[in-house]
Write a protein that holds these residues in place. Structure first.
Motif, PDB file in Angstrom:
ATOM      1  N   ASP A 152     -39.673 -46.328  24.141  1.00  0.00           N
ATOM      2  CA  ASP A 152     -40.136 -45.142  24.780  1.00  0.00           C
ATOM      3  C   ASP A 152     -41.645 -44.579  24.573  1.00  0.00           C
ATOM      4  O   ASP A 152     -42.306 -44.159  25.524  1.00  0.00           O
ATOM      5  N   THR A 153     -42.045 -44.868  23.517  1.00  0.00           N
ATOM      6  CA  THR A 153     -43.630 -44.808  23.358  1.00  0.00           C
ATOM      7  C   THR A 153     -44.361 -45.568  24.304  1.00  0.00           C
ATOM      8  O   THR A 153     -45.524 -45.010  24.807  1.00  0.00           O
ATOM      9  N   GLY A 156     -44.513 -43.935  27.626  1.00  0.00           N
ATOM     10  CA  GLY A 156     -45.255 -42.678  27.879  1.00  0.00           C
ATOM     11  C   GLY A 156     -46.656 -43.335  27.902  1.00  0.00           C
ATOM     12  O   GLY A 156     -47.452 -42.336  28.454  1.00  0.00           O
ATOM     13  N   ARG A 157     -47.191 -44.427  27.675  1.00  0.00           N
ATOM     14  CA  ARG A 157     -48.518 -44.644  27.632  1.00  0.00           C
ATOM     15  C   ARG A 157     -48.866 -45.394  29.005  1.00  0.00           C
ATOM     16  O   ARG A 157     -50.051 -45.897  29.238  1.00  0.00           O
ATOM     17  N   ARG A 163     -45.149 -48.869  34.996  1.00  0.00           N
ATOM     18  CA  ARG A 163     -43.911 -48.210  34.216  1.00  0.00           C
ATOM     19  C   ARG A 163     -42.828 -48.936  35.031  1.00  0.00           C
ATOM     20  O   ARG A 163     -41.886 -49.570  34.492  1.00  0.00           O
TER      21      ARG A 163
END
Length: 319
Positions: A152-153, A156-157, A163
């Motif tokens: 998840d981290t 987000g980046r 993605r």
């Protein structure tokens, strides 16, 4: 007391600057291991009432290099020093260069290796030397990537194009494996993937398998080897050093030819970051994205799409 420059033995240097202090490449042990790659190695100190700085220089092609066989070089120091002390050291180094009849070239680490000192070192060298070029270097902050929610981290980046590629790759039967760095067979396994990647892309591979094995077996560096498989076939590999306290550095990584449609590196790169974070690193140095100051636009774009940050790795000349 005015600052002086003096030569010392590798043993004396190692006592003052154990393990290179800022990074492994500034250690006397690493220089000794690679001493056959240059004509001679000089270990010099800059001292007044105490030792302020150290510098290891390897003679090659009529130039004194720091580093002479490594990605990073520069001054060593045991504590934060002033700009005034750095200016004095650079002035002494200029005099030393002239007395030896050889220019000095220094490749500094990116600033995250020593945030309190490297901007000051750059300032002193910009004023006391010549900036030949600066390579773009990318790194990834590993906070949040050590726990169970690391995907998840990462998501987000990622950039908007990266993605969906990672999401697609997560549905493929990839598996990540941390290999045994004490096993020559495991080292050769990872190296074979990297060599195939370099040959396919036409990139140089400066370390032979023998070089890698010799370096790892020396105990001078702490290395990690990782591979990712697809249905049991090795499709990506990485060779990573523990380059400094809290920092790991990708020496080589890449995917095997023939799997481009599987978005291998979009899956493998985050897996490497996760493994490094799990080993206690806070930063992963991905390495340069340019050659002699000329950027690879595709490499820059890929690294930034997976959440990496750019900094500069400058090369200075003093004469």
């Amino acid at each position: 007391m005015p600052m002086l420059i003096e030569s010392v033995t590798p043993e004396e240097y190692d006592q003052i600057f154990p393990a290179g202090v800022q990074h492994i490449y500034n250690s006397a042990a690493f220089a000794t291991l690679n001493s056959g790659k240059c004509g001679s190695v000089r270990y010099v100190l800059f001292r007044d009432s105490k030792v302020r700085f150290g510098l290891i220089l390897g003679e090659r092609d009529g130039v004194l290099h720091s580093p002479f066989s490594a990605p990073l070089g520069g001054f060593s120091y045991n504590s934060v020093q002033t700009v005034e002390a750095l200016d004095e050291a650079v002035d002494l180094l200029r005099g030393y260069s002239r007395s030896q009849g050889m220019a000095v070239e220094i490749v500094l680490p990116p600033d995250f290796y020593s945030p309190s000192m490297l901007p000051k070192v750059n300032s002193a060298l910009l004023r006391g030397g010549t900036l030949l070029y600066a390579d773009i270097n990318h790194h990834c902050m590993l906070d949040g990537l050590e726990g169970d929610a690391w995907i998840d981290t990462v998501m987000g980046r990622l950039g908007s194009k990266a993605r969906p590629r990672l999401r697609k790759a997560l549905r493929e039967p990839f598996a990540i494996h941390r290999l045994d760095s004490g096993s020559q067979a495991d080292i050769a396994r990872a190296y074979a993937v990297i060599a195939a990647n370099r040959a396919d892309k036409g990139y140089p591979l400066r370390m032979s398998l023998d070089d890698v094995v010799r370096t790892v077996n020396s105990g001078v560096v702490d290395a990690e080897f990782m591979v990712m498989t697809y249905d049991g076939v090795d499709v990506a590999a990485a060779m990573v050093y523990h380059s400094a306290p809290g920092i790991m550095q990708v020496i080589y990584w890449g995917d095997a030819p023939g799997y481009g449609n599987k978005h291998v590196m979009h899956r493998f790169a985050p897996e490497v970051m996760h493994l490094c974070a799990s080993m206690g690193a806070s930063v992963l140095d991905i390495g340069p994205s340019s050659e002699c100051g000329i950027p690879s636009f595709g490499l820059c774009s890929f690294k930034e799409s997976i959440g990496c940050l750019p900094t500069l790795k400058p090369r200075y000349r003093i004469e």
